[in-house]
Enzyme design. Structure first.
Site, mmCIF file in Angstrom:
data_model
loop_
_atom_site.group_PDB
_atom_site.id
_atom_site.type_symbol
_atom_site.label_atom_id
_atom_site.label_comp_id
_atom_site.label_asym_id
_atom_site.label_seq_id
_atom_site.Cartn_x
_atom_site.Cartn_y
_atom_site.Cartn_z
ATOM 1 N N CYS A 1 4.900 -3.488 -4.615
ATOM 2 C CA CYS A 1 3.823 -2.755 -5.289
ATOM 3 C C CYS A 1 3.844 -3.027 -6.791
ATOM 4 C CB CYS A 1 3.968 -1.257 -5.029
ATOM 5 S SG CYS A 1 2.696 -0.269 -5.853
ATOM 6 N N GLN B 1 6.544 3.043 5.589
ATOM 7 C CA GLN B 1 6.909 2.263 4.411
ATOM 8 C C GLN B 1 7.400 3.191 3.310
ATOM 9 O OE1 GLN B 1 4.356 0.120 1.442
ATOM 10 N NE2 GLN B 1 5.262 -1.686 2.395
ATOM 11 N N PRO C 1 0.134 -2.035 4.854
ATOM 12 C CA PRO C 1 0.081 -0.700 4.268
ATOM 13 C C PRO C 1 -0.744 -0.747 2.973
ATOM 14 C CG PRO C 1 2.199 -1.726 3.800
ATOM 15 C CD PRO C 1 1.426 -2.692 4.653
#
Length: 334
Positions: free
Chosen positions: A106, A76, A22
């Site tokens: 992230c 996600q 992703p």
């Protein structure tokens, strides 16, 4: 003799060990469909905010859209509140996604400062609560809806920084909480995307847990993808930046995995043909002008290393119409 490429995450069977990562602002539906055609066995939505879902954000709904030819697909999610994350499971219960993945890797400041993304590696107990609450809710919802349970998976990093490498214990906590797989990007939060990915930590996680482990980091070629499988023992390889402008990486990876010769690199004509296809999918999905703006970065990636491409990229960054972009690309083969 070709290897058996089948692997399962929960009840989801994948037909190769190579999957598309992703990537926010990149892995939209057109790009996912192209990578699927080249052999990616699983694709992911861009990051979806659980709070965005909760507050009915219009952009969030756009991120959730996909076509049948993208299946199996993972949504996600990111968030830091176990209750809201569990609520998101019920909100998405009737969707036809196959997997729910939680982003705990992230490094972007606006995500991290809210305790989300890789910040959860500093709060492993909360991270485990999130997974446990989602797994419990998904089981209840699946039974209520009379369908199969969707696996809940995690994507994380090796730790917050070099002084706080905790992925081994973190992965064990995720498994105990009920995660069906864990993806490990071999960098810390502080590294962002710089430096070298630590594949040894991916191998360490594989030795530590019994659920499937997905390796990520520094995979730019089919050779890299297969080397990661061999060196780390991971079950799946998540390809991120290596797929930018190069969806053929999945085709190459599978060929090598099956013991075949590496396919010849795409010719300029093949690259331009794929670029045009990508462009047409974008226009169909988003309309002409938004698609042209979106494709500017992709043009740069597709044309990287091609003689004369610098001037073409410069021109493309000034264009706003489909006709002008197609005419400009023709200059590369004129």
């Amino acid at each position: 003799m070709a290897k058996d490429t089948k692997i399962k995450i929960g009840n989801i069977e994948l037909n190769s060990p190579f999957i598309l990562a992703p990537l926010a602002g990149v892995t939209d539906s057109p790009f996912r469909r192209i990578c699927k055609e080249q052999g990616a066995s699983l694709v992911y939505s861009e990051m979806v905010s659980a709070k965005g879902l909760y507050y009915n954000d219009k952009n969030t709904e756009r991120l959730l859209a996909f076509y049948n030819d993208e299946k199996p697909i993972a949504y996600q999610l990111f968030g830091s509140d176990p209750k809201i994350m569990a609520w998101a499971v019920t909100k998405l219960s009737d969707r036809e996604n196959s997997i729910l993945d939680v982003n705990m890797g992230c490094p972007v400041p606006k995500v991290v400062r809210n305790g989300e993304g890789s910040a959860l590696m500093k709060t492993p107990k909360i991270a485990a609560e999130i997974i446990a609450s989602m797994v419990k809710m998904e089981k209840q919802q699946a039974e209520k809806d009379g369908r199969e349970v969707k696996p809940i998976t995690v994507k994380c990093r090796t730790g917050w920084d070099q002084k706080n490498i905790n992925v081994l214990d973190f992965a064990s906590l995720m498994e105990e909480a009920g995660a069906s797989a864990i993806a490990v990007h071999g960098r810390t939060k502080e590294q962002h995307y710089s430096g070298k990915a630590d594949w040894e930590m991916i191998a360490g996680v594989k030795a530590k847990v019994s659920i499937p482990v997905i390796g990520s980091g520094d995979v730019y070629t089919g050779e890299d993808a297969n080397r990661m499988l061999q060196e780390t023992g991971c079950d799946l390889v998540m390809i991120a930046r290596g797929a930018l402008g190069n969806p053929w990486i999945f085709y190459d990876s599978i060929a090598l995995f099956q013991g075949k010769s590496k396919p010849s690199p795409p010719t300029l004509e093949e690259k331009l043909s794929m670029l045009r296809k990508h462009l047409e999918l974008q226009v169909e999905e988003k309309g002409e002008k938004p698609a042209i703006l979106e494709m500017r970065k992709h043009v740069g990636w597709y044309l990287k290393g091609i003689p004369g491409a610098t001037e073409i990229r410069r021109r493309v960054n000034t264009l706003t119409t489909l006709t002008a972009l197609k005419e400009t690309l023709k200059l590369l083969i004129s």
